[in-house]
Motif scaffolding. Structure first.
Motif, short mmCIF file in Angstrom:
data_model
loop_
_atom_site.label_atom_id
_atom_site.label_comp_id
_atom_site.label_asym_id
_atom_site.label_seq_id
_atom_site.Cartn_x
_atom_site.Cartn_y
_atom_site.Cartn_z
N MET A 81 48.66 22.63 52.25
CA MET A 81 48.35 24.02 51.97
C MET A 81 47.24 24.07 50.92
SD MET A 81 51.02 26.98 51.06
CE MET A 81 50.87 27.64 49.45
N ALA A 82 46.19 24.81 51.16
CA ALA A 82 45.06 24.90 50.25
C ALA A 82 45.20 26.12 49.35
CB ALA A 82 43.77 25.01 51.05
N PHE A 83 44.69 25.99 48.13
CA PHE A 83 44.71 27.11 47.19
C PHE A 83 43.55 28.03 47.51
CE2 PHE A 83 43.40 28.98 43.08
CZ PHE A 83 44.55 29.73 42.85
N ALA A 84 43.85 29.29 47.73
CA ALA A 84 42.84 30.25 48.15
C ALA A 84 42.05 30.84 46.98
CB ALA A 84 43.49 31.38 48.94
N GLY A 85 42.58 30.78 45.75
CA GLY A 85 41.87 31.35 44.62
C GLY A 85 42.04 32.86 44.56
N THR A 86 41.20 33.49 43.78
CA THR A 86 41.26 34.94 43.65
C THR A 86 39.99 35.55 44.20
OG1 THR A 86 40.22 34.99 41.48
CG2 THR A 86 42.61 34.74 41.52
N LYS A 87 40.00 36.82 44.39
CA LYS A 87 38.81 37.54 44.84
C LYS A 87 38.06 38.14 43.66
CE LYS A 87 39.88 37.54 49.33
NZ LYS A 87 39.18 36.73 50.26
N GLN A 88 38.61 37.98 42.44
CA GLN A 88 37.99 38.59 41.28
C GLN A 88 36.77 37.81 40.82
OE1 GLN A 88 41.66 38.88 38.91
NE2 GLN A 88 41.25 41.08 38.91
N LYS A 89 35.76 38.55 40.39
CA LYS A 89 34.51 37.95 39.92
C LYS A 89 34.38 38.20 38.42
CE LYS A 89 33.02 36.96 44.09
NZ LYS A 89 32.95 35.61 44.56
N CYS A 90 33.80 37.24 37.73
CA CYS A 90 33.54 37.35 36.30
C CYS A 90 32.49 38.44 36.06
CB CYS A 90 33.05 36.01 35.77
SG CYS A 90 32.53 36.02 34.05
N THR A 91 32.74 39.30 35.10
CA THR A 91 31.81 40.36 34.77
C THR A 91 30.47 39.81 34.29
OG1 THR A 91 33.64 41.80 34.16
CG2 THR A 91 31.48 42.40 33.30
N ALA A 92 30.50 38.70 33.57
CA ALA A 92 29.28 38.13 32.99
C ALA A 92 28.44 37.35 33.99
CB ALA A 92 29.64 37.24 31.80
N CYS A 93 29.07 36.44 34.74
CA CYS A 93 28.29 35.56 35.62
C CYS A 93 28.44 35.88 37.11
CB CYS A 93 28.67 34.11 35.37
SG CYS A 93 30.32 33.65 35.96
N GLU A 94 29.37 36.75 37.44
CA GLU A 94 29.62 37.21 38.81
C GLU A 94 30.12 36.12 39.75
OE1 GLU A 94 26.22 39.41 40.14
OE2 GLU A 94 26.42 40.87 38.53
N LYS A 95 30.66 35.02 39.18
CA LYS A 95 31.26 33.97 40.01
C LYS A 95 32.77 34.18 40.06
CE LYS A 95 27.67 30.62 38.99
NZ LYS A 95 27.34 29.35 38.35
N THR A 96 33.42 33.57 41.03
CA THR A 96 34.86 33.68 41.19
C THR A 96 35.59 33.15 39.96
OG1 THR A 96 34.66 33.44 43.58
CG2 THR A 96 36.82 33.01 42.63
N VAL A 97 36.60 33.90 39.54
CA VAL A 97 37.42 33.49 38.39
C VAL A 97 38.78 33.05 38.91
CG1 VAL A 97 38.45 34.22 36.21
CG2 VAL A 97 36.27 35.19 36.93
N TYR A 98 39.17 31.83 38.57
CA TYR A 98 40.49 31.31 38.94
C TYR A 98 41.48 31.61 37.83
CZ TYR A 98 37.89 29.12 42.65
OH TYR A 98 37.10 28.92 43.74
N LEU A 99 42.73 31.74 38.18
CA LEU A 99 43.76 32.16 37.23
C LEU A 99 43.80 31.32 35.96
CD1 LEU A 99 46.70 33.02 39.64
CD2 LEU A 99 45.26 34.60 38.35
N VAL A 100 43.60 30.02 36.04
CA VAL A 100 43.69 29.17 34.86
C VAL A 100 42.54 29.41 33.87
CG1 VAL A 100 44.98 27.33 35.98
CG2 VAL A 100 42.49 27.26 35.97
N ASP A 101 41.45 30.03 34.31
CA ASP A 101 40.28 30.26 33.46
C ASP A 101 40.02 31.76 33.27
OD1 ASP A 101 38.18 29.31 31.90
OD2 ASP A 101 36.75 29.46 33.56
N MET A 102 40.99 32.61 33.61
CA MET A 102 40.79 34.05 33.59
C MET A 102 41.18 34.66 32.25
SD MET A 102 42.51 36.99 35.97
CE MET A 102 41.84 36.33 37.48
N LEU A 103 40.35 35.59 31.80
CA LEU A 103 40.61 36.35 30.60
C LEU A 103 40.26 37.80 30.92
CD1 LEU A 103 39.77 35.15 27.14
CD2 LEU A 103 39.14 37.46 27.73
N THR A 104 41.14 38.73 30.59
CA THR A 104 40.91 40.14 30.86
C THR A 104 40.75 40.89 29.54
OG1 THR A 104 42.23 40.00 32.87
CG2 THR A 104 41.79 42.20 32.03
N ALA A 105 39.64 41.61 29.40
CA ALA A 105 39.38 42.41 28.21
C ALA A 105 38.63 43.67 28.62
CB ALA A 105 38.55 41.61 27.22
N ASP A 106 38.96 44.78 28.01
CA ASP A 106 38.33 46.07 28.33
C ASP A 106 38.39 46.37 29.83
OD1 ASP A 106 37.77 46.50 25.69
OD2 ASP A 106 35.63 46.14 25.85
N ASN A 107 39.51 46.01 30.45
CA ASN A 107 39.72 46.22 31.88
C ASN A 107 38.69 45.51 32.75
OD1 ASN A 107 42.02 47.90 31.56
ND2 ASN A 107 40.66 49.58 31.02
#
Length: 71
Positions: A1-27
């Motif tokens: 089974m492969a890890f699909a990741g998230t669909k969320q993109k980093c506000t700063a660099c616009e690349k995919t953000v994975y849960l282990v490297d995700m930080l949420t601030a100011d929504n």
């Protein structure tokens, strides 16, 4: 089974953000390494930042730039 990741993109660099490297601030979502001060480019923490019109600053820089000065 492969890890699909998230669909969320980093506000700063616009690349995919994975849960282990995700930080949420100011929504908004960031990579931990992309969560940086606009003024000095230093890495921010949730405990030491402020934002003005969506731009992130370390608290000392925010105070320096936006606090009202006493006459």
């Amino acid at each position: 089974m492969a890890f699909a990741g998230t669909k969320q993109k980093c506000t700063a660099c616009e690349k995919t953000v994975y849960l282990v490297d995700m930080l949420t601030a100011d929504n908004r979502v960031f990579h931990k390494s992309c969560f940086r001060c606009h003024h000095c480019k230093g890495t921010l923490k949730l405990s030491n930042y402020n934002s003005f019109e969506g731009v992130l600053y370390r608290m000392p820089h925010f105070d320096q730039l936006f606090k009202r000065r006493q006459p």
